[in-house]
Scaffold this active site. Structure first.
Site, PDB file in Angstrom:
ATOM      1  N   TYR A 146     -16.416 -19.424  -0.795  1.00  0.00           N
ATOM      2  CA  TYR A 146     -17.089 -18.960   0.404  1.00  0.00           C
ATOM      3  C   TYR A 146     -16.419 -19.543   1.650  1.00  0.00           C
ATOM      4  O   TYR A 146     -15.867 -20.646   1.614  1.00  0.00           O
ATOM      5  CB  TYR A 146     -18.560 -19.404   0.408  1.00  0.00           C
ATOM      6  CG  TYR A 146     -19.429 -18.723  -0.606  1.00  0.00           C
ATOM      7  CD1 TYR A 146     -20.067 -17.527  -0.314  1.00  0.00           C
ATOM      8  CD2 TYR A 146     -19.646 -19.291  -1.861  1.00  0.00           C
ATOM      9  CE1 TYR A 146     -20.891 -16.905  -1.238  1.00  0.00           C
ATOM     10  CE2 TYR A 146     -20.462 -18.682  -2.797  1.00  0.00           C
ATOM     11  CZ  TYR A 146     -21.086 -17.487  -2.480  1.00  0.00           C
ATOM     12  OH  TYR A 146     -21.898 -16.875  -3.401  1.00  0.00           O
ATOM     13  N   TYR A 206     -17.262 -18.879  -9.807  1.00  0.00           N
ATOM     14  CA  TYR A 206     -16.940 -20.206  -9.272  1.00  0.00           C
ATOM     15  C   TYR A 206     -17.809 -21.276  -9.939  1.00  0.00           C
ATOM     16  O   TYR A 206     -18.924 -21.004 -10.391  1.00  0.00           O
ATOM     17  CB  TYR A 206     -17.117 -20.246  -7.752  1.00  0.00           C
ATOM     18  CG  TYR A 206     -18.504 -19.908  -7.249  1.00  0.00           C
ATOM     19  CD1 TYR A 206     -19.527 -20.857  -7.221  1.00  0.00           C
ATOM     20  CD2 TYR A 206     -18.786 -18.631  -6.769  1.00  0.00           C
ATOM     21  CE1 TYR A 206     -20.783 -20.549  -6.749  1.00  0.00           C
ATOM     22  CE2 TYR A 206     -20.042 -18.309  -6.288  1.00  0.00           C
ATOM     23  CZ  TYR A 206     -21.035 -19.261  -6.287  1.00  0.00           C
ATOM     24  OH  TYR A 206     -22.288 -18.955  -5.818  1.00  0.00           O
ATOM     25  N   ARG A 235     -20.922 -19.717 -11.941  1.00  0.00           N
ATOM     26  CA  ARG A 235     -21.737 -18.578 -11.541  1.00  0.00           C
ATOM     27  C   ARG A 235     -21.017 -17.287 -11.868  1.00  0.00           C
ATOM     28  O   ARG A 235     -19.834 -17.130 -11.604  1.00  0.00           O
ATOM     29  CB  ARG A 235     -21.983 -18.592 -10.030  1.00  0.00           C
ATOM     30  CG  ARG A 235     -22.815 -19.696  -9.453  1.00  0.00           C
ATOM     31  CD  ARG A 235     -24.308 -19.615  -9.643  1.00  0.00           C
ATOM     32  NE  ARG A 235     -24.922 -18.433 -10.175  1.00  0.00           N
ATOM     33  CZ  ARG A 235     -25.510 -17.465  -9.454  1.00  0.00           C
ATOM     34  NH1 ARG A 235     -25.536 -17.551  -8.141  1.00  0.00           N
ATOM     35  NH2 ARG A 235     -26.083 -16.444 -10.035  1.00  0.00           N
ATOM     36  N   HIS A 252     -21.005 -12.298  -8.141  1.00  0.00           N
ATOM     37  CA  HIS A 252     -22.216 -11.730  -7.566  1.00  0.00           C
ATOM     38  C   HIS A 252     -22.072 -11.559  -6.061  1.00  0.00           C
ATOM     39  O   HIS A 252     -21.216 -12.178  -5.430  1.00  0.00           O
ATOM     40  CB  HIS A 252     -23.436 -12.617  -7.869  1.00  0.00           C
ATOM     41  CG  HIS A 252     -23.340 -13.985  -7.268  1.00  0.00           C
ATOM     42  ND1 HIS A 252     -22.629 -15.005  -7.862  1.00  0.00           N
ATOM     43  CD2 HIS A 252     -23.846 -14.505  -6.121  1.00  0.00           C
ATOM     44  CE1 HIS A 252     -22.706 -16.095  -7.112  1.00  0.00           C
ATOM     45  NE2 HIS A 252     -23.437 -15.810  -6.045  1.00  0.00           N
ATOM     46  N   HIS A 308     -24.649 -11.524  -2.589  1.00  0.00           N
ATOM     47  CA  HIS A 308     -25.984 -11.760  -2.037  1.00  0.00           C
ATOM     48  C   HIS A 308     -26.353 -10.619  -1.082  1.00  0.00           C
ATOM     49  O   HIS A 308     -25.538 -10.216  -0.246  1.00  0.00           O
ATOM     50  CB  HIS A 308     -26.025 -13.073  -1.259  1.00  0.00           C
ATOM     51  CG  HIS A 308     -25.690 -14.282  -2.086  1.00  0.00           C
ATOM     52  ND1 HIS A 308     -26.644 -15.050  -2.706  1.00  0.00           N
ATOM     53  CD2 HIS A 308     -24.498 -14.854  -2.384  1.00  0.00           C
ATOM     54  CE1 HIS A 308     -26.065 -16.044  -3.352  1.00  0.00           C
ATOM     55  NE2 HIS A 308     -24.753 -15.940  -3.177  1.00  0.00           N
TER      56      HIS A 308
END
Length: 233
Positions: free
Chosen positions: A103, A142, A152, A155, A157
């Site tokens: 991110y 990640y 994870r 995905h 959000h």
């Protein structure tokens, strides 16, 4: 559209306390919740952002000086009410990791490269039929430190805003066939299998653009027996 909130639809959402998802142990309430009635300003106040959606905010591949790295994808669908009707003029925002699973955030110290041409954030407004569409890059998995060898699944959000601040809902969209599903406590905090599957997008060959981008469909159902599971804060 029904005017009475269907309390049964709350069963689709994950519980506030999911012991396998370690951070919920510390942040979940230990005493019964106290309901507080919303004031008129909360119910009718304007939501910042609807009028400031720019022409290309839905396309995360054109936000930099060059094209971001990774697999270009299309994500589209409808925001629906409990009766399956489209909800118009809904502010839909998304944020995600880049193709390497990182991110654009100071807290993210995952040793994967940042992409100078990818912000990982976009916004769109649903049309009169509740339809929305994004162009983005498929995010990578990640590590996240919840337990030994915790990763994870890929995905995205989603944040969905109605016309007041209290109407904001947040969920996550996953990709079909991800091998990390059985090992992810966040995904599995939704205990009902049918509800879990509603967080998984569907591959959409019909709307895939030849030689350009694969397409995934993700409908967001706001409430009712087919509600999309939402995060609880």
């Amino acid at each position: 559209m029904t005017l009475v909130y269907p309390v049964q639809s709350l069963a689709a959402h994950p519980p506030r306390l999911s012991p396998a998802y370690k951070s919920t142990v510390k942040r979940s309430p230990s005493k019964p919740l106290i309901p507080m009635r919303h004031t008129l300003s909360e119910l009718t106040g304007p939501v910042y952002g609807h009028e400031t959606v720019r022409e290309n905010d839905h396309d995360l591949t054109v936000q930099g000086k060059g094209e971001p790295l990774g697999e270009r994808i299309i994500v589209h669908g409808h925001v629906l009410d409990e009766d399956g009707r489209g909800v118009p003029n809904t502010l839909v925002e998304l944020w995600q990791a880049n193709a390497c699973g990182r991110y654009v955030h100071v807290v993210d110290q995952h040793p994967a490269p940042l992409d100078p041409n990818f912000t990982g954030a976009g916004r769109a407004q649903s049309d009169a039929q509740g339809y929305y569409r994004f162009v983005t890059i498929k995010p990578g998995a990640y590590p996240w430190g919840n337990h030994h060898n915790a990763w994870r699944p890929a995905h995205i959000h989603f944040s969905v805003f109605g016309h007041s601040f209290v109407s904001r809902l947040v969920t996550q969209m996953y990709f079909p066939g991800d091998p990390l599903f059985p090992f992810d406590p966040i995904f599995n905090s939704v205990t009902d299998e049918k509800a879990r599957n509603r967080m998984i997008s569907a591959f959409d060959l019909e709307n895939t653009k030849p030689d350009w981008a694969l397409c995934y469909r993700f409908n967001i159902v706001l409430r009712g027996r087919n509600a999309t599971p939402m995060e609880k804060k």
